[in-house]
Design a protein around this motif. Structure first.
Motif, PDB file in Angstrom:
ATOM      1  N   SER A  80      -4.189   3.867  -2.855  1.00  0.00           N
ATOM      2  CA  SER A  80      -2.884   4.526  -2.881  1.00  0.00           C
ATOM      3  C   SER A  80      -1.820   3.695  -2.173  1.00  0.00           C
ATOM      4  O   SER A  80      -2.052   3.151  -1.095  1.00  0.00           O
TER       5      SER A  80
ATOM      6  N   ASN B 177       1.145   7.968  -1.814  1.00  0.00           N
ATOM      7  CA  ASN B 177       0.620   9.138  -1.091  1.00  0.00           C
ATOM      8  C   ASN B 177       0.171   8.784   0.318  1.00  0.00           C
ATOM      9  O   ASN B 177       0.340   9.572   1.251  1.00  0.00           O
TER      10      ASN B 177
ATOM     11  N   THR C  76       3.349  12.779  -6.817  1.00  0.00           N
ATOM     12  CA  THR C  76       3.816  11.442  -7.174  1.00  0.00           C
ATOM     13  C   THR C  76       3.441  11.185  -8.634  1.00  0.00           C
ATOM     14  O   THR C  76       2.403  11.643  -9.097  1.00  0.00           O
TER      15      THR C  76
ATOM     16  N   TYR D 207      10.839  11.900 -17.580  1.00  0.00           N
ATOM     17  CA  TYR D 207      10.488  13.316 -17.388  1.00  0.00           C
ATOM     18  C   TYR D 207      11.678  14.218 -17.694  1.00  0.00           C
ATOM     19  O   TYR D 207      12.269  14.817 -16.808  1.00  0.00           O
TER      20      TYR D 207
HETATM   21  C1  LIG Z   1      -6.444   9.359 -14.149  1.00  0.00           C
HETATM   22  C2  LIG Z   1      -4.980   9.114 -13.985  1.00  0.00           C
HETATM   23  C3  LIG Z   1      -4.069   9.879 -14.688  1.00  0.00           C
HETATM   24  C4  LIG Z   1      -2.696   9.691 -14.512  1.00  0.00           C
HETATM   25  N1  LIG Z   1      -1.829  10.485 -15.215  1.00  0.00           N
HETATM   26  C5  LIG Z   1      -0.498  10.315 -15.053  1.00  0.00           C
HETATM   27  C6  LIG Z   1       0.412  11.146 -15.763  1.00  0.00           C
HETATM   28  O1  LIG Z   1       0.052  12.051 -16.495  1.00  0.00           O
HETATM   29  N2  LIG Z   1       1.739  10.917 -15.572  1.00  0.00           N
HETATM   30  C7  LIG Z   1       2.204   9.922 -14.741  1.00  0.00           C
HETATM   31  O2  LIG Z   1       3.411   9.772 -14.613  1.00  0.00           O
HETATM   32  N3  LIG Z   1       1.353   9.143 -14.036  1.00  0.00           N
HETATM   33  C8  LIG Z   1       0.015   9.310 -14.186  1.00  0.00           C
HETATM   34  N4  LIG Z   1      -0.856   8.537 -13.464  1.00  0.00           N
HETATM   35  C9  LIG Z   1      -0.320   7.609 -12.461  1.00  0.00           C
HETATM   36  C10 LIG Z   1      -0.408   8.243 -11.052  1.00  0.00           C
HETATM   37  O3  LIG Z   1       0.327   9.429 -10.955  1.00  0.00           O
HETATM   38  C11 LIG Z   1       0.075   7.237 -10.023  1.00  0.00           C
HETATM   39  O4  LIG Z   1      -0.852   6.174 -10.038  1.00  0.00           O
HETATM   40  C12 LIG Z   1       0.158   7.830  -8.632  1.00  0.00           C
HETATM   41  O5  LIG Z   1       1.171   8.805  -8.567  1.00  0.00           O
HETATM   42  C13 LIG Z   1       0.455   6.747  -7.613  1.00  0.00           C
HETATM   43  O6  LIG Z   1       0.312   7.286  -6.308  1.00  0.00           O
HETATM   44  P1  LIG Z   1      -0.521   6.503  -5.197  1.00  0.00           P
HETATM   45  O7  LIG Z   1       0.199   5.217  -4.917  1.00  0.00           O
HETATM   46  O8  LIG Z   1      -0.559   7.404  -4.018  1.00  0.00           O
HETATM   47  O9  LIG Z   1      -1.905   6.281  -5.772  1.00  0.00           O
HETATM   48  C14 LIG Z   1      -2.223   8.696 -13.637  1.00  0.00           C
HETATM   49  C15 LIG Z   1      -3.146   7.909 -12.937  1.00  0.00           C
HETATM   50  C16 LIG Z   1      -4.500   8.108 -13.103  1.00  0.00           C
HETATM   51  C17 LIG Z   1      -5.476   7.240 -12.327  1.00  0.00           C
END
Ligand SMILES: Cc1cc2nc3c(=O)[nH]c(=O)nc-3n(C[C@H](O)[C@H](O)[C@H](O)COP(=O)(O)O)c2cc1C
Length: 218
Positions: free
Chosen positions: A30, A33, A121, A129
């Protein structure tokens, strides 16, 4: 016993006790988050509860979770958006913890009057969006199942604290969001958020200066 088996107590000397339920299955990867939780997890009056750390095998202790909810006034569900929804453990948590006769139904009043905030996030940028964008709905619209679950349980739903565009986000922007998150959690804890003014917002952190400034002016 791990830290999440007994989350840090929120303490008593605050207007509202805040419980942050956090779900991220790969916290080591991450960027966003991790910074958001670093900004709030040690705050007085805040209990931080990492669900994937507490329940890596999805064996949720329902009574323990219900006790935690009963001990707090504000519940924050913090997670990255996964497939326009929560990570899987959060769905399991909802399915098991929000029991009929406890959370809802004619006898289910345990959550009545508590506040609920989603802190989300997304990888997608905010421009994606909306009705004309790639994702066709705002983040608030996509969170309708959580909003309606909240209302069914007699809780008060707040617009989400949403951080869009996480993938390409510069470090200083992440820091600014972390500061905003801390302000929001502190304002909730201290009963300084003007709840009526938030209701129409598509996300809570659209214009925090006006929102929190307006409260100070009252
Ligand atoms: C399984 C999976 C599904 C995801 N689905 C979405 C989604 O539906 N829409 C979106 O904008 N990002 C999606 N993402 C991206 C994540 O929301 C993003 O990697 C995360 O908010 C980053 O936060 P972090 O830096 O704390 O990991 C997805 C990521 C993963 C791994």
């Amino acid at each position: 016993m791990s830290e999440s088996d007994s989350p840090k107590s929120a303490g008593e000397d605050v207007a509202r006790r805040v419980l942050i339920l956090f779900a991220h299955p790969a916290l080591e990867k991450s960027r966003v988050n991790r910074r958001l939780i670093d900004a709030v997890r040690q705050l007085p009056g805040v209990t931080f509860h990492d669900l994937y750390e507490a329940y890596p095998n999805f064996m949720i202790r329902v009574e323990r979770e219900q006790e935690l909810l009963e001990q707090h006034d504000v519940v924050v569900m913090q997670h990255p958006l996964f497939w326009y929804s929560t990570p899987a453990l959060f769905k399991e948590w909802q399915d098991l913890v929000l029991e009929h006769g406890w959370a809802y139904g004619s006898q289910g009043r345990a959550l009545h009057g508590k506040l609920l905030l989603s802190a989300i996030t997304t990888g997608g940028r905010e421009a994606a969006y909306c009705a004309e964008g790639m994702n066709r709905y705002t983040i608030r619209q996509l969170l309708a199942p959580i909003e309606q679950t909240t209302r069914l349980c007699g809780m008060r739903y707040l617009p989400p604290f949403a951080v869009h565009g996480s993938h390409a986000m510069p470090e200083q922007t992440i820091e600014a969001h972390a500061r905003d998150y801390r302000r929001v959690i502190e304002a909730l804890r201290d009963d300084l958020l003007p709840l009526e003014s938030t209701q129409g917002l598509r996300r809570l952190n659209l214009d925090l200066e006006s929102l929190l400034g307006a409260q100070h002016a009252q």
